[in-house]
Design a protein around this motif. Structure first.
Motif, PDB file in Angstrom:
ATOM      1  N   ARG A   1       0.605  -9.129   1.311  1.00 46.32           N
ATOM      2  CA  ARG A   1       0.382  -7.855   1.985  1.00 46.32           C
ATOM      3  C   ARG A   1       1.488  -6.855   1.713  1.00 46.32           C
ATOM      4  NH1 ARG A   1      -3.665  -8.252   5.501  1.00 46.32           N
ATOM      5  NH2 ARG A   1      -3.039  -6.978   7.263  1.00 46.32           N
TER       6      ARG A   1
ATOM      7  N   THR B   1      -7.742  -5.007   3.696  1.00 48.30           N
ATOM      8  CA  THR B   1      -6.577  -5.212   4.555  1.00 48.30           C
ATOM      9  C   THR B   1      -5.395  -5.533   3.643  1.00 48.30           C
ATOM     10  OG1 THR B   1      -7.352  -7.447   4.755  1.00 48.30           O
ATOM     11  CG2 THR B   1      -7.644  -6.066   6.665  1.00 48.30           C
TER      12      THR B   1
ATOM     13  N   GLU C   1       2.559 -11.052   9.168  1.00 46.71           N
ATOM     14  CA  GLU C   1       3.395 -10.762   8.004  1.00 46.71           C
ATOM     15  C   GLU C   1       3.800 -12.055   7.308  1.00 46.71           C
ATOM     16  OE1 GLU C   1       6.631  -8.225   8.916  1.00 46.71           O
ATOM     17  OE2 GLU C   1       5.281  -6.667   9.662  1.00 46.71           O
TER      18      GLU C   1
HETATM   19  P1  AMP Z   1      -2.963  -2.849   6.717  1.00 47.27           P
HETATM   20  O1  AMP Z   1      -3.518  -2.842   5.342  1.00 47.27           O
HETATM   21  O2  AMP Z   1      -3.073  -1.533   7.374  1.00 47.27           O
HETATM   22  O3  AMP Z   1      -3.541  -3.950   7.546  1.00 47.27           O
HETATM   23  O4  AMP Z   1      -1.363  -3.104   6.615  1.00 47.27           O
HETATM   24  C1  AMP Z   1      -0.829  -4.312   6.177  1.00 47.27           C
HETATM   25  C2  AMP Z   1       0.646  -4.459   6.507  1.00 47.27           C
HETATM   26  O5  AMP Z   1       1.412  -3.618   5.660  1.00 47.27           O
HETATM   27  C3  AMP Z   1       1.075  -4.103   7.903  1.00 47.27           C
HETATM   28  O6  AMP Z   1       1.907  -5.125   8.384  1.00 47.27           O
HETATM   29  C4  AMP Z   1       1.857  -2.819   7.780  1.00 47.27           C
HETATM   30  O7  AMP Z   1       2.872  -2.710   8.750  1.00 47.27           O
HETATM   31  C5  AMP Z   1       2.436  -2.947   6.401  1.00 47.27           C
HETATM   32  N1  AMP Z   1       2.645  -1.657   5.739  1.00 47.27           N
HETATM   33  C6  AMP Z   1       1.807  -0.604   5.748  1.00 47.27           C
HETATM   34  N2  AMP Z   1       2.278   0.412   4.988  1.00 47.27           N
HETATM   35  C7  AMP Z   1       3.444  -0.016   4.480  1.00 47.27           C
HETATM   36  C8  AMP Z   1       4.409   0.586   3.597  1.00 47.27           C
HETATM   37  N3  AMP Z   1       4.241   1.802   3.127  1.00 47.27           N
HETATM   38  N4  AMP Z   1       5.499  -0.153   3.294  1.00 47.27           N
HETATM   39  C9  AMP Z   1       5.664  -1.392   3.789  1.00 47.27           C
HETATM   40  N5  AMP Z   1       4.800  -2.008   4.622  1.00 47.27           N
HETATM   41  C10 AMP Z   1       3.691  -1.342   4.962  1.00 47.27           C
END
Ligand code: AMP
Length: 444
Positions: A336, A47, A310
């Motif tokens: 993250r 994650t 976040e």
């Molecule tokens: P995940 O690993 O899918 O749980 O995503 C973690 C967080 O990263 C989430 O809040 C997404 O909205 C954010 N996120 C995903 N891809 C990107 C990106 N390319 N740039 C910035 N934030 C991102």
């Protein structure tokens, strides 16, 4: 490289723009062309790496409008929280598209969900148990599925969902694209891949067990619960930059105990979530943490898996998790999407083995900090820390046959002893491998 290279259509492009997302993460860059090519994919991604967008973006780009609203994308995830989060992300991305996304999970009214499903949906996100219940209830027809995603599959298998997954596979058409995401590559994951997937391309966000570079880790060696509480007070007072703290504990009882003790001093600033808290309580606690009313949220491993919050400034491991992989999951809640974060771990004498296993798993030694000078070391142990008092084995001398005592040997029919054989062991003796009752219905 920006998302321009993905040649997205305008609706997706605008949705990303609205969300302020412009540069793809590593896993997004790597998986996009492979998913677009129609191949099966295994993504090894924790994650925080952007794995949800890594599968949703290409799936939405590939999606075609159909009037019947027969579901073409099925996403299976282990927890209700993750269902909600994936639905939110899909809706965010599809905000300029005519796509209906629905989420289903246990603990809520089956009939209401069945009723909603009857209206049709394009993308369905659900937990395995509820998906199956809906299948048996007759309100779910999975024959139109073209794309299957299984997210956090390692967690799903360790929660014992293998047979439910198998039943779901049996309801799906054979011709489909399979995408599977897992934080770690375990033997169970490898077996599932071999059984169900078609020569998947394996893509790794970061090698298994490697913590994300943007998380600064540190640890304190600290003797017991009460001293940990004293250290927490010192850290909270001395570090106002610790604004959003997610604190992990391994049991529900400990989470509650900790919450009650901390509430005394930080009333209204702390929340707690674990699987015994009802859905509403959990939502409210997570929301208060998200909007900043709570400075700290205390959580157990499983419920924390799905929540995407976040800007978690700090993760604190109040104790160590049973499985080293969970340490990686825990600390991955901060730092993250390429932000930096800090993970602080309390290691007590009870944790020596788990500590070694974690460092071994990561091939990394967590730097240890000296304890603050003003820390009061408590020698008062809580119940769970007190050494177990073992019952003494009292030997009873049985009379021997031939003794002069009033002892008669039992008749042979009365000499039988009732031995309880567990179903699992019976199956093991019969088939040489454990079989569950659920698996008996297996087709293959
Ligand atoms: P995940 O690993 O899918 O749980 O995503 C973690 C967080 O990263 C989430 O809040 C997404 O909205 C954010 N996120 C995903 N891809 C990107 C990106 N390319 N740039 C910035 N934030 C991102």
């Amino acid at each position: 490289m920006t998302f321009k290279a993905f040649n997205l259509n305008n609706p997706l492009w605008n949705a990303l723009d609205d969300a302020g997302i412009s540069i793809p993460t590593h896993i997004q860059k790597e998986t996009f062309p492979v998913i677009m090519s129609g191949r099966d994919v295994l993504g090894i991604a924790q994650t925080g790496t952007g794995k949800t967008l890594a599968y949703l973006l290409p799936l939405l780009k590939l999606w075609n409008f159909n009037k019947t609203r027969h579901t073409s994308v099925l996403i299976i995830v282990p927890t209700r929280e993750l269902v909600i989060q994936v639905v939110e992300t899909a809706e965010m991305l599809a905000k300029y598209m005519n796509v209906v996304v629905r989420g289903v999970y246990g603990g809520t009214n089956l009939k209401t969900q069945a009723y909603e499903l009857a209206e049709g949906c394009d993308i369905l996100v659900g937990t395995p148990g509820r998906l199956l219940d809906l299948g048996y209830h007759g309100s779910l027809n999975l024959k139109s599925i073209k794309k299957l995603v299984i997210d956090e599959v390692d967690e799903m298998l360790s929660l014992g969902f293998r047979s439910q997954l198998q039943h779901i596979f049996d309801l799906l058409p054979e011709k489909r694209q399979n995408l599977m995401f897992s934080a770690t590559m375990t033997d169970d994951v490898a077996q599932l891949l071999e059984d169900e997937f078609n020569n998947p391309e394996s893509i790794e966000a970061a090698p298994s067990g490697t913590p994300l570079d943007n998380i600064h880790q540190l640890a304190y060696r600290i003797p017991n619960f009460n001293t940990k509480l004293n250290l927490l007070d010192i850290l909270l007072d001395a570090h106002p930059e610790m604004t959003k703290i997610l604190m992990f504990v391994s049991t529900k009882a400990l989470a509650d105990a900790l919450f009650h003790r901390m509430e005394e001093k930080h009333e209204g600033k702390i929340g707690v979530i674990h699987s015994n808290k009802d859905q509403n309580y959990r939502f409210n606690a997570v929301n208060s943490f998200k909007n900043g009313s709570y400075r700290m949220l205390i959580a157990t491993d499983i419920v924390a898996r799905g929540i995407d919050i976040e800007d978690v400034s700090h993760v604190i491991n109040f104790d160590l998790p049973e499985e080293p992989q969970n340490y990686i999951h825990r600390i991955g809640r901060t730092g993250r999407a390429d932000k930096t974060g800090e993970a602080i771990t309390f290691i007590s004498d009870f944790d020596t083995e788990k500590h070694a296993a974690i460092e071994d798993f990561m091939s990394y030694v967590i730097p240890q900090q000296p304890l603050p000078e003003n820390l009061e070391i408590s020698d008062i142990l809580i119940e769970a820390e007190k050494p177990e008092i073992k019952m003494k084995n009292v030997l009873i001398k049985l009379p021997q046959v031939g003794d002069n005592s009033a002892f008669h040997e039992k008749k042979s029919k009365n000499q039988k002893v009732n031995i309880k054989i567990r179903y699992k062991d019976k199956m093991m003796a019969k088939y040489g491998k454990p079989k569950t009752r659920g698996q008996k219905k297996k087709k293959k």
